[in-house]
Design an enzyme around this catalytic site. Structure first.
Site, mmCIF file in Angstrom:
data_model
loop_
_atom_site.group_PDB
_atom_site.id
_atom_site.type_symbol
_atom_site.label_atom_id
_atom_site.label_comp_id
_atom_site.label_asym_id
_atom_site.label_seq_id
_atom_site.Cartn_x
_atom_site.Cartn_y
_atom_site.Cartn_z
ATOM 1 N N GLY A 215 0.830 -1.203 0.000
ATOM 2 C CA GLY A 215 0.000 0.000 0.000
ATOM 3 C C GLY A 215 0.858 1.243 0.000
ATOM 4 O O GLY A 215 2.074 1.186 -0.246
ATOM 5 N N GLY B 231 3.793 1.139 2.580
ATOM 6 C CA GLY B 231 4.833 0.127 2.484
ATOM 7 C C GLY B 231 4.270 -1.219 2.085
ATOM 8 O O GLY B 231 3.136 -1.327 1.609
ATOM 9 N N LYS C 274 6.668 -6.200 8.052
ATOM 10 C CA LYS C 274 6.126 -4.961 7.494
ATOM 11 C C LYS C 274 7.268 -3.983 7.268
ATOM 12 O O LYS C 274 7.919 -3.521 8.212
ATOM 13 C CB LYS C 274 5.088 -4.347 8.431
ATOM 14 C CG LYS C 274 4.462 -3.085 7.873
ATOM 15 C CD LYS C 274 3.436 -2.496 8.819
ATOM 16 C CE LYS C 274 2.835 -1.217 8.240
ATOM 17 N NZ LYS C 274 1.849 -0.612 9.157
ATOM 18 N N ASP D 265 -7.547 3.221 10.982
ATOM 19 C CA ASP D 265 -7.631 2.677 9.620
ATOM 20 C C ASP D 265 -8.349 1.325 9.638
ATOM 21 O O ASP D 265 -7.867 0.344 9.073
ATOM 22 C CB ASP D 265 -6.235 2.531 9.024
ATOM 23 C CG ASP D 265 -6.265 2.397 7.501
ATOM 24 O OD1 ASP D 265 -7.292 2.775 6.896
ATOM 25 O OD2 ASP D 265 -5.266 1.925 6.925
#
Length: 461
Positions: A97, A100, A116, A214
């Site tokens: 995204g 990252g 991540k 989010d």
């Protein structure tokens, strides 16, 4: 003699050339070795600099206090994660995204992890990143993805999470064409209940409240049993206990973004409530929040759904599987929650704790309603004849007779507040039923229904 002199000169020239090449090679080798050592030293210095800048010393000190506990995190080296992800090969990308990418990795001990790797980081928020990592390592909730550790030797810190094998909720609802991977209504309802519980935990049960910021279906991971795990805390915010809102730059995903937060820049717990309401709509309708290629009337899912609710025909927008598997009464009750969560003013929305309680109360009702009729009456009540809430028969189980198909029960219309009160009353009756020493003549049925609930609780867990 002349030939001997020529031969000697040739040998001398050959020896000179050989020694010259050896000297040049040795010098080149020494220079290469010095450069390699210098480069390694520079890399070590850069890694040490990043490690210190990213709060490695502070994190090491705080992690050591958790040593030996089940949630004890680890600080990974750059080399470990490079080997685990095959140097971040594209075939190992799980998702990507704007912030990252997430890679699948296999550590030396064989454990599978998700790495991540962020692209950018706000340098002014390094301290907040450190605090966030510490808080996330203290989270111990079965429906929040577990943070295993981090890597601080790069310019942008990397996080290492547990690997969840079954993809995201978004993939299962919107992208899967396999009929075997379609999520049943019971599984969707269970996902909603457990996700609400995880968000409620983040808001009110951690040492410092966490606003996810989010919440969306692509940030809800599913394991092989379709148990949800809330993930991706990249833009989450830690909020002091004495504050209810934080003024910040607007971040989030279009379609899930709270309109009040978008207009004012004030992030509150009700912003997550709005986003969760959109996720509920996805579970109910199987539609994406924003469909740019669809007709105008289906462009924005929340607006379309609220329009259908106002016209009292929300059934038309439900997913086909949901409409076939679910009973009208329970669908109406669940559909009332996103209507409340999607209110424009945040103050009029429920908290996540209230949403969680409403869903759990409804689950108790569904357990009693479904299991009681399956056990006590062979013929399941149809949509047209069932009532909400149903009338509880007081006839003992030995003499109970299933109602005939010709005896239709009149439909009762109730509001959301009346529904909540009824569910709470029913829960209280069930909790008190086993504690009464002397029960009236019809209480044996209620006790039997309560035992049915306990015996079949696994179906909805």
């Amino acid at each position: 003699m002349k030939r001997l002199a020529v031969k000697r000169r040739g040998i001398f020239a050959l020896n000179f050339a050989v020694w010259t090449l050896l000297c040049i090679g040795s010098i080149a080798l020494c220079l290469f070795g010095c450069c390699w050592v210098q480069r390694k030293s520079n890399l070590a210095n850069v890694r040490a600099k990043h490690f210190t800048k990213n709060g490695g010393i502070l994190l090491q000190r705080q992690f050591s206090s958790l040593h030996g506990s089940t949630r004890s995190p680890k600080i990974y080296s750059t080399q470990e994660l490079k080997q685990a992800t095959n140097n971040y090969h594209s075939t190992n990308i799980l998702s990507s995204g704007g912030n990252g990418s997430v890679y699948k990795g296999i550590l030396k001990d064989g454990s599978v992890v998700a790495v991540k790797k962020s692209q950018v980081v706000d340098k002014s928020h390094i301290d907040q990143f450190i605090n966030e990592v510490v808080i996330l390592t203290e989270i111990n909730h079965r429906n929040v993805v577990k943070l295993l550790g981090c890597c601080l030797e790069t310019q942008v810190p990397m996080l290492v999470y547990e690997f969840i094998s079954n993809g995201t909720l978004c993939e299962k609802i919107h992208e899967s064409d396999d009929p075997l991977e379609r999520i049943s209504w019971q599984s969707r309802f269970r996902i909603a209940v457990k996700t609400a519980g995880a968000l409620s935990y983040l808001h009110s049960s951690t040492s410092t409240p966490i606003f996810h910021r989010d919440v969306k279906s692509s940030n809800i991971l599913l394991d092989k049993n379709y148990t949800p795990k809330v993930a991706d805390f990249g833009i989450s915010r830690l909020v002091p206990l004495d504050k209810t809102k934080v003024s910040t730059m607007v971040l989030g995903t279009f379609g899930y973004l709270d309109p009040e937060y978008f207009n004012t820049g004030n992030l509150t717990e009700k912003s997550d409530v709005y986003s969760f309401g959109v996720v509920l709509l996805e579970l109910l309708t199987g539609r994406k929040p924003i469909c740019p290629h669809s007709s105008i009337e289906y462009h924005n899912l929340p607006m379309v759904f609220l329009s259908y609710v106002r016209n009292d025909n929300f059934v038309e927008i439900l997913d086909d599987n949901v409409a076939c598997e679910g009973k009208m009464e329970e669908l109406q009750a669940v559909a009332d929650l996103p209507r409340r969560c999607l209110r424009v003013k945040g103050g009029e929305r429920p908290t996540m704790k209230e949403v969680k309680r409403s869903l759990e109360d409804l689950r108790v009702f569904l357990l009693f309603n479904c299991d009681y009729h399956l056990v006590m009456a062979p013929k399941r009540v149809t949509r047209t004849t069932s009532t909400f809430p149903p009338e509880i028969p007081v006839t003992p189980p030995e003499t109970f007779t299933p109602p005939s198909e010709s005896s239709a029960t009149p439909t009762v219309s109730v509001s959301a507040d009346q529904l909540q009160q009824m569910l709470q009353t029913m829960t209280g009756i069930l909790q008190r039923g086993g504690r009464n020493k002397k029960a009236p003549s019809g209480s044996s049925t209620a006790a039997t229904g309560s035992s049915v609930i306990r015996s079949s609780h696994r179906r909805f867990m």
